[in-house]
Design a protein around this motif. Structure first.
Motif, PDB file in Angstrom:
ATOM      1  N   ALA A 132      35.383  46.612  30.134  1.00 51.45           N
ATOM      2  CA  ALA A 132      35.246  45.443  30.997  1.00 51.45           C
ATOM      3  C   ALA A 132      36.605  45.096  31.579  1.00 51.45           C
ATOM      4  CB  ALA A 132      34.709  44.255  30.206  1.00 51.45           C
ATOM      5  N   ARG A 133      36.592  44.267  32.612  1.00 51.29           N
ATOM      6  CA  ARG A 133      37.865  43.777  33.140  1.00 51.29           C
ATOM      7  C   ARG A 133      38.527  42.946  32.049  1.00 51.29           C
ATOM      8  NH1 ARG A 133      37.280  40.564  38.552  1.00 51.29           N
ATOM      9  NH2 ARG A 133      37.315  38.760  37.162  1.00 51.29           N
ATOM     10  N   ALA A 134      39.836  43.014  31.960  1.00 52.09           N
ATOM     11  CA  ALA A 134      40.574  42.406  30.850  1.00 52.09           C
ATOM     12  C   ALA A 134      40.234  40.932  30.655  1.00 52.09           C
ATOM     13  CB  ALA A 134      42.072  42.579  31.067  1.00 52.09           C
ATOM     14  N   ASP A 135      40.047  40.202  31.749  1.00 47.24           N
ATOM     15  CA  ASP A 135      39.794  38.764  31.622  1.00 47.24           C
ATOM     16  C   ASP A 135      38.336  38.444  31.292  1.00 47.24           C
ATOM     17  OD1 ASP A 135      38.780  39.526  34.082  1.00 47.24           O
ATOM     18  OD2 ASP A 135      39.548  37.786  35.167  1.00 47.24           O
ATOM     19  N   ARG A 136      37.500  39.481  31.162  1.00 43.19           N
ATOM     20  CA  ARG A 136      36.088  39.245  30.835  1.00 43.19           C
ATOM     21  C   ARG A 136      35.683  39.850  29.495  1.00 43.19           C
ATOM     22  NH1 ARG A 136      32.224  39.555  36.184  1.00 43.19           N
ATOM     23  NH2 ARG A 136      33.461  38.195  37.531  1.00 43.19           N
ATOM     24  N   LYS A 137      36.603  40.511  28.828  1.00 36.41           N
ATOM     25  CA  LYS A 137      36.228  41.264  27.631  1.00 36.41           C
ATOM     26  C   LYS A 137      35.713  40.380  26.504  1.00 36.41           C
ATOM     27  CE  LYS A 137      40.930  41.415  25.676  1.00 36.41           C
ATOM     28  NZ  LYS A 137      40.626  40.623  24.470  1.00 36.41           N
ATOM     29  N   ASP A 138      36.087  39.088  26.499  1.00 38.65           N
ATOM     30  CA  ASP A 138      35.649  38.186  25.434  1.00 38.65           C
ATOM     31  C   ASP A 138      34.423  37.369  25.810  1.00 38.65           C
ATOM     32  OD1 ASP A 138      37.754  38.962  23.704  1.00 38.65           O
ATOM     33  OD2 ASP A 138      39.133  37.622  24.771  1.00 38.65           O
ATOM     34  N   ASP A 139      33.780  37.708  26.903  1.00 37.03           N
ATOM     35  CA  ASP A 139      32.548  37.041  27.310  1.00 37.03           C
ATOM     36  C   ASP A 139      31.537  37.158  26.164  1.00 37.03           C
ATOM     37  OD1 ASP A 139      30.018  36.408  28.380  1.00 37.03           O
ATOM     38  OD2 ASP A 139      30.516  37.210  30.356  1.00 37.03           O
ATOM     39  N   PRO A 140      31.035  36.052  25.624  1.00 36.60           N
ATOM     40  CA  PRO A 140      30.107  36.123  24.482  1.00 36.60           C
ATOM     41  C   PRO A 140      28.836  36.898  24.789  1.00 36.60           C
ATOM     42  CG  PRO A 140      30.236  33.877  25.376  1.00 36.60           C
ATOM     43  CD  PRO A 140      31.341  34.656  25.994  1.00 36.60           C
ATOM     44  N   ARG A 141      28.450  36.959  26.078  1.00 36.54           N
ATOM     45  CA  ARG A 141      27.259  37.737  26.441  1.00 36.54           C
ATOM     46  C   ARG A 141      27.496  39.226  26.186  1.00 36.54           C
ATOM     47  NH1 ARG A 141      26.357  36.914  32.400  1.00 36.54           N
ATOM     48  NH2 ARG A 141      28.598  37.229  32.289  1.00 36.54           N
ATOM     49  N   ILE A 142      28.728  39.680  26.418  1.00 37.45           N
ATOM     50  CA  ILE A 142      29.060  41.084  26.180  1.00 37.45           C
ATOM     51  C   ILE A 142      28.934  41.400  24.688  1.00 37.45           C
ATOM     52  CG2 ILE A 142      30.975  42.735  26.136  1.00 37.45           C
ATOM     53  CD1 ILE A 142      31.880  41.611  28.830  1.00 37.45           C
TER      54      ILE A 142
END
Length: 264
Positions: free
Chosen positions: A226-236
């Motif tokens: 994922a893009r670095a700023d989205r890697k911690d998205d809880p949906r992921i």
């Protein structure tokens, strides 16, 4: 007084808008990019489970692999599952992407395939071997040829190995760099080809027919990225947990009779 009241109202409206955007982001479908074929099949199976739980997930297929990271970087998709770390790093370096690996998902082993020979030992002197011409998979193919005992690479050769890093080639193999998609089509014209599982299956090859396959120690496992700023998205994290369920694991194992190896 009027100014402070107006400011307070403005701040309240902004806060409400921000709150709505957070809720919308949390409720929005998770968009997962994939290549057509077995990689996408695995994701579709997990997406069915997610959607049945009321967790919206949409798997988006791209026929051209380079478009997947482009869409990830631009934010058109949230997550992808099609590449290994060396390929991702090459894309980041050449295109300025900020895409990161989250964790491995499975090993889809590359293999040595031949329609002319029934064993690696029967390859003749000067045999013509086709390998992918993209740098990441070129290195992968060379390491598999080394595992087969056909070549030896120079000491301390890393994951960016190329044909110039071959130190020993006792059978004087003629290694030909070809587009990965073309490799299954030209097997009748060469002695053997190193072909990734996804491209092989799409072309009708059976991993059981490979003369040699990578194993679970492969450094080219398929990763969640994922893009670095989205890697911690809880949906992921939620979707990866669903993917790592026993039912999806059995789906992966049964679809390829154990040829594809879950990495969890």
């Amino acid at each position: 007084m009027f100014t402070s009241g107006l400011l307070r109202k403005t701040l309240i409206v902004a806060a409400l808008a921000f709150s709505v955007s957070i809720v919308h982001a949390a409720d929005a479908p998770l968009r997962v990019g994939a290549s057509p074929g077995p990689f996408s099949d695995f994701l579709q199976e997990a997406a069915k489970l997610a959607n049945a739980q009321g967790f919206p997930v949409k798997v988006i297929e791209f026929t051209e692999p380079t478009q997947i990271n482009e869409a990830t970087q631009s934010g058109d998709i949230d997550l992808n599952n099609f590449q290994h770390v060396p390929y991702m790093e090459k894309q980041n370096a050449s295109r300025g992407y900020k895409i990161v690996s989250i964790k491995p998902s499975f090993v889809a082993p590359a293999g040595i395939y031949s329609v002319k020979h029934t064993s690696i030992q029967s390859f003749p002197q000067g045999a013509k071997i086709g390998i992918p011409n993209d740098p990441a998979n070129e290195a992968r193919a060379l390491y598999l040829l080394q595992k087969a005992g056909l070549i030896k690479l120079k000491l301390n050769t890393g994951l960016n190995a190329s044909v110039t890093d071959i130190a020993e080639n006792p059978k004087k193999l003629k290694i030909v760099l070809l587009d990965e998609v073309q490799l299954p089509r030209v097997l009748t014209d060469i002695d053997a080809g190193v072909i990734t599982l996804n491209k092989g299956v799409l072309a009708g090859l059976n991993p059981k027919d490979a003369l040699l396959l990578e194993d679970k120690t492969s450094q080219w496992a398929i990763i969640w990225a994922a893009r670095a700023d989205r890697k911690d998205d809880p949906r992921i994290q939620r979707f990866i947990k669903i993917f790592e369920s026993d039912s999806v694991k059995q789906f992966i194992i049964s679809k390829f009779n154990g040829a594809v190896i879950p990495a969890w």
